[in-house]
Scaffold this motif. Structure first.
Motif, PDB file in Angstrom:
ATOM      1  N   ALA A  24       0.858  -1.184   0.000  1.00 55.51           N
ATOM      2  CA  ALA A  24       0.000   0.000   0.000  1.00 55.51           C
ATOM      3  C   ALA A  24       0.894   1.233   0.000  1.00 55.51           C
ATOM      4  O   ALA A  24       1.853   1.304   0.769  1.00 55.51           O
ATOM      5  CB  ALA A  24      -0.887   0.000   1.234  1.00 55.51           C
ATOM      6  N   GLN A  25       0.603   2.185  -0.853  1.00 55.15           N
ATOM      7  CA  GLN A  25       1.356   3.438  -0.876  1.00 55.15           C
ATOM      8  C   GLN A  25       0.666   4.391   0.096  1.00 55.15           C
ATOM      9  O   GLN A  25      -0.461   4.809  -0.124  1.00 55.15           O
ATOM     10  CB  GLN A  25       1.381   4.026  -2.288  1.00 55.15           C
ATOM     11  CG  GLN A  25       2.291   5.209  -2.410  1.00 55.15           C
ATOM     12  CD  GLN A  25       2.412   5.689  -3.854  1.00 55.15           C
ATOM     13  OE1 GLN A  25       1.756   5.194  -4.756  1.00 55.15           O
ATOM     14  NE2 GLN A  25       3.257   6.660  -4.064  1.00 55.15           N
ATOM     15  N   LEU A  26       1.338   4.710   1.184  1.00 59.05           N
ATOM     16  CA  LEU A  26       0.755   5.510   2.249  1.00 59.05           C
ATOM     17  C   LEU A  26       0.966   6.996   2.011  1.00 59.05           C
ATOM     18  O   LEU A  26       1.948   7.401   1.402  1.00 59.05           O
ATOM     19  CB  LEU A  26       1.359   5.119   3.593  1.00 59.05           C
ATOM     20  CG  LEU A  26       1.297   3.635   3.965  1.00 59.05           C
ATOM     21  CD1 LEU A  26       1.946   3.397   5.315  1.00 59.05           C
ATOM     22  CD2 LEU A  26      -0.129   3.124   3.954  1.00 59.05           C
ATOM     23  N   ASP A  27       0.050   7.796   2.520  1.00 57.93           N
ATOM     24  CA  ASP A  27       0.154   9.243   2.448  1.00 57.93           C
ATOM     25  C   ASP A  27       0.859   9.738   3.704  1.00 57.93           C
ATOM     26  O   ASP A  27       0.363   9.504   4.819  1.00 57.93           O
ATOM     27  CB  ASP A  27      -1.248   9.845   2.339  1.00 57.93           C
ATOM     28  CG  ASP A  27      -1.206  11.352   2.263  1.00 57.93           C
ATOM     29  OD1 ASP A  27      -0.754  11.867   1.234  1.00 57.93           O
ATOM     30  OD2 ASP A  27      -1.612  12.005   3.248  1.00 57.93           O
ATOM     31  N   GLY A  28       2.012  10.406   3.543  1.00 56.70           N
ATOM     32  CA  GLY A  28       2.806  10.870   4.683  1.00 56.70           C
ATOM     33  C   GLY A  28       2.015  11.682   5.687  1.00 56.70           C
ATOM     34  O   GLY A  28       1.985  11.347   6.877  1.00 56.70           O
ATOM     35  N   PRO A  29       1.356  12.774   5.274  1.00 56.74           N
ATOM     36  CA  PRO A  29       0.600  13.572   6.240  1.00 56.74           C
ATOM     37  C   PRO A  29      -0.514  12.782   6.938  1.00 56.74           C
ATOM     38  O   PRO A  29      -0.758  12.967   8.125  1.00 56.74           O
ATOM     39  CB  PRO A  29       0.019  14.701   5.379  1.00 56.74           C
ATOM     40  CG  PRO A  29       0.990  14.840   4.250  1.00 56.74           C
ATOM     41  CD  PRO A  29       1.447  13.436   3.961  1.00 56.74           C
ATOM     42  N   ALA A  30      -1.157  11.872   6.214  1.00 53.97           N
ATOM     43  CA  ALA A  30      -2.256  11.103   6.805  1.00 53.97           C
ATOM     44  C   ALA A  30      -1.782  10.163   7.912  1.00 53.97           C
ATOM     45  O   ALA A  30      -2.559   9.831   8.807  1.00 53.97           O
ATOM     46  CB  ALA A  30      -2.986  10.311   5.726  1.00 53.97           C
ATOM     47  N   VAL A  31      -0.523   9.747   7.860  1.00 51.69           N
ATOM     48  CA  VAL A  31       0.008   8.858   8.899  1.00 51.69           C
ATOM     49  C   VAL A  31       0.896   9.608   9.893  1.00 51.69           C
ATOM     50  O   VAL A  31       1.663   9.012  10.629  1.00 51.69           O
ATOM     51  CB  VAL A  31       0.753   7.634   8.307  1.00 51.69           C
ATOM     52  CG1 VAL A  31      -0.189   6.761   7.500  1.00 51.69           C
ATOM     53  CG2 VAL A  31       1.960   8.044   7.485  1.00 51.69           C
ATOM     54  N   GLY A  32       0.781  10.949   9.882  1.00 50.58           N
ATOM     55  CA  GLY A  32       1.504  11.744  10.872  1.00 50.58           C
ATOM     56  C   GLY A  32       2.947  12.065  10.520  1.00 50.58           C
ATOM     57  O   GLY A  32       3.733  12.411  11.397  1.00 50.58           O
TER      58      GLY A  32
END
Length: 174
Positions: free
Chosen positions: A68-76
């Motif tokens: 899964a490509q995660l979103d940096g801001p969404a994961v803090g």
């Protein structure tokens, strides 16, 4: 045997990718959750044929992982930085490669030019970046760093399998 022999990766003998492989990889790089039936519609093969090709692409190493490509801001972790690391001697040591175990470190690249390694890191704040740099300076072999903060990201994606026809023509490929 040198100190770095144990951390060198031997290249796999890769089978040549054909146009269908590249098109399948292109579809998977856009959305790896697609059904083989959806990919088959785009590339013109049956779903079982797409499945077989994907299995071969995994076995050959062309597909390293499905993540899964995660979103940096969404994961803090809204702060993205690139750290150029100057080292004592050759930068690709066990101590330097162990930086890959740090959850903030997304990529490690050996480089030419005025730096030895380039790290891509994501952290929660400037204070967190300062802490990471402090730990980095405690790593054996680190001589200095230069850090570049990103203001915004306009394109970020995984490796693309397709090849631009214009570039092939310019390079005399085919």
């Amino acid at each position: 045997m040198t100190k770095t022999d144990s951390i060198q990766r031997k290249p796999r003998a890769a089978r040549e990718l054909d146009d269908l492989d590249r098109r399948i990889l292109g579809e998977l790089s856009r959305d790896a959750t697609q059904a083989y039936a959806a990919i088959s519609q785009v590339v013109g093969l049956s779903p079982p044929a797409v499945h077989e090709r994907v299995k071969r692409l995994r076995a050959s190493g062309a597909i390293k992982a499905t993540v899964a490509q995660l979103d940096g801001p969404a994961v803090g972790k809204p702060l993205l930085a690139f750290i150029h690391v100057d080292t004592v001697g050759w930068g690709k040591t066990s101590a330097m490669m162990a930086l890959g175990d740090w959850p903030e470190v997304e990529e490690i690249h050996s480089a030419t030019g005025d730096t030895c390694l380039i790290l891509k890191v994501r952290v929660a704040s400037p204070l967190a970046l300062e802490g990471l740099l402090s730990q980095l300076y405690d790593t054996q072999g680190v001589r200095g760093t230069r850090t570049y903060l990103t203001l915004s990201t306009h394109l970020e994606r995984a490796v693309q399998a397709e090849v631009s026809t214009d570039l092939e023509d310019m390079a005399g490929i085919k």
